[in-house]
Design an enzyme around this catalytic site. Sequence first.
Site, mmCIF file in Angstrom:
data_model
loop_
_atom_site.group_PDB
_atom_site.id
_atom_site.type_symbol
_atom_site.label_atom_id
_atom_site.label_comp_id
_atom_site.label_asym_id
_atom_site.label_seq_id
_atom_site.Cartn_x
_atom_site.Cartn_y
_atom_site.Cartn_z
ATOM 1 N N HIS A 236 43.701 44.238 39.398
ATOM 2 C CA HIS A 236 43.404 43.012 38.653
ATOM 3 C C HIS A 236 41.929 42.669 38.806
ATOM 4 O O HIS A 236 41.248 43.230 39.668
ATOM 5 C CB HIS A 236 44.244 41.845 39.198
ATOM 6 N N ASP A 238 39.586 38.983 39.242
ATOM 7 C CA ASP A 238 39.849 37.598 39.623
ATOM 8 C C ASP A 238 39.401 36.661 38.498
ATOM 9 O O ASP A 238 38.353 36.865 37.897
ATOM 10 C CB ASP A 238 39.107 37.253 40.927
ATOM 11 N N HIS A 292 40.242 45.508 41.141
ATOM 12 C CA HIS A 292 40.513 45.867 42.532
ATOM 13 C C HIS A 292 42.016 45.783 42.771
ATOM 14 O O HIS A 292 42.744 45.198 41.977
ATOM 15 C CB HIS A 292 39.712 44.999 43.510
ATOM 16 N N ARG A 302 49.472 43.610 56.892
ATOM 17 C CA ARG A 302 48.055 43.299 56.708
ATOM 18 C C ARG A 302 47.930 41.846 56.250
ATOM 19 O O ARG A 302 48.765 41.368 55.483
ATOM 20 C CB ARG A 302 47.466 44.227 55.655
HETATM 21 C C1 OGA Z 1 43.219 38.538 45.638
HETATM 22 C C2 OGA Z 1 42.767 39.829 46.208
HETATM 23 C C3 OGA Z 1 42.559 41.264 48.103
HETATM 24 C C4 OGA Z 1 43.050 41.390 49.496
HETATM 25 O O1 OGA Z 1 43.910 37.774 46.364
HETATM 26 O O2 OGA Z 1 42.872 38.278 44.462
HETATM 27 O O3 OGA Z 1 42.193 40.618 45.496
HETATM 28 O O4 OGA Z 1 42.502 42.238 50.204
HETATM 29 N N1 OGA Z 1 43.024 40.076 47.502
HETATM 30 O O5 OGA Z 1 43.982 40.690 49.868
HETATM 31 NI NI NI Z 2 41.543 39.715 43.693
#
Ligand code: OGA
Ligand code: NI
Length: 361
Positions: A236, A238, A292, A302
């Site tokens: 996605h 942001d 990402h 995690r």
């Molecule tokens: C998000 C994101 C990445 C992560 O919450 O938009 O990309 O490492 N998180 O949690």
């Molecule tokens: Ni994100």
Amino acid sequence: MGSQAFERALTVDSDNFVSSFKQQLSMDSDPPFRQTYKKLFEDTNTIENLVIAVEECELPLIDLNRLSNREPAEKRESCKAEIARASQEWGFFQVINHGISRDLLEKMRQEQVKVFKQSFNNKTKEDKFPAGSYRWGTPTATCLRQLSWSEAFHIPTTDIHAGGSGSLNTTLSSTMEQFATTVAGLAQQLAEILAGKLGHKSTFFRENCLPSTCYLRMNRYPPCPFPVEVCGLMPHTDSDFLTILHQDLVGGLQLVKDGKWIAVKPNPEALIINIGDLFQAWSNDVYKSVQHRVMTNPSVERFSTAYFFCPSYDTVIHQNCTTKPSIYRKFSFIEFRQQVQEDVQKFGHKVGLPRFLLRSH
Ligand code: OGA
Ligand code: NI
């Protein structure tokens, strides 16, 4: 794991009903991914292998100490230039000496671990957390590729500051408040530097991105028995101006660079910054909002915390910082959000900025 091995794993698992049932009992804080998304796992035609040898890389690392007024002007300027360059070339970078104390980050993490440790039933109780803030999986997923194996508390910072999170325990809400306030200062500073580098000395961010319009998201990625097939968080971009992310040392975050997925090497001292869609539009594509995702891990959970720097819903996003013709039409943040929601409902994924391209592009 190929799809045959995967089917085998599913069969073995159903034979092994008792042991998996025991496991469920001991992990009653995990959302019921397998039961809820059973159908998606059965449709082996759509199962894909997501892992195609991904290289690990260090994101550009920027030391923010150099922004201090005690530093000579050239040093400050070269730091700002690095921030702008990374935002153009990567859409992602990491910062050290960012002003958020290790203590606060550690406290935030501890509180986060505690809140996720509660039973799944507790987490879904609307009277315990601000309405709609607990989210898990992907309700709109129609195939495995669209499922995110994660849970999150997505909390408007206005709820934190105004005590609207009254039902949250007080240590958690006061830690979140401290965290949100400190991180907001950093977001504001970075946004102004990026605007400045476009020749825009504007008060836009101060006026439109207030603590009352931003979001804090606490993420947890439970261990996932299908790490090759299921993402922790789907690819996605942001939907904000920029995001500040604090992650633990487990790793799993990946981003697209030059058309390829690469894995981010965790750095315990650093916060990760990424450019969101709104900054890409506002800068007329100078700064990049890149795709990402988070990969899952078969054995380790995690945690990450993200701060989304957003304007008020009625804020209009349009570029006036480059001499080039505008790439996107003007749109308000609410319009953007509604379009994203509509597309997710209709197609199972966000379309994002391409929806707002002017016809000539
Ligand atoms: C998000 C994101 C990445 C992560 O919450 O938009 O990309 O490492 N998180 O949690
Ligand atoms: Ni994100």
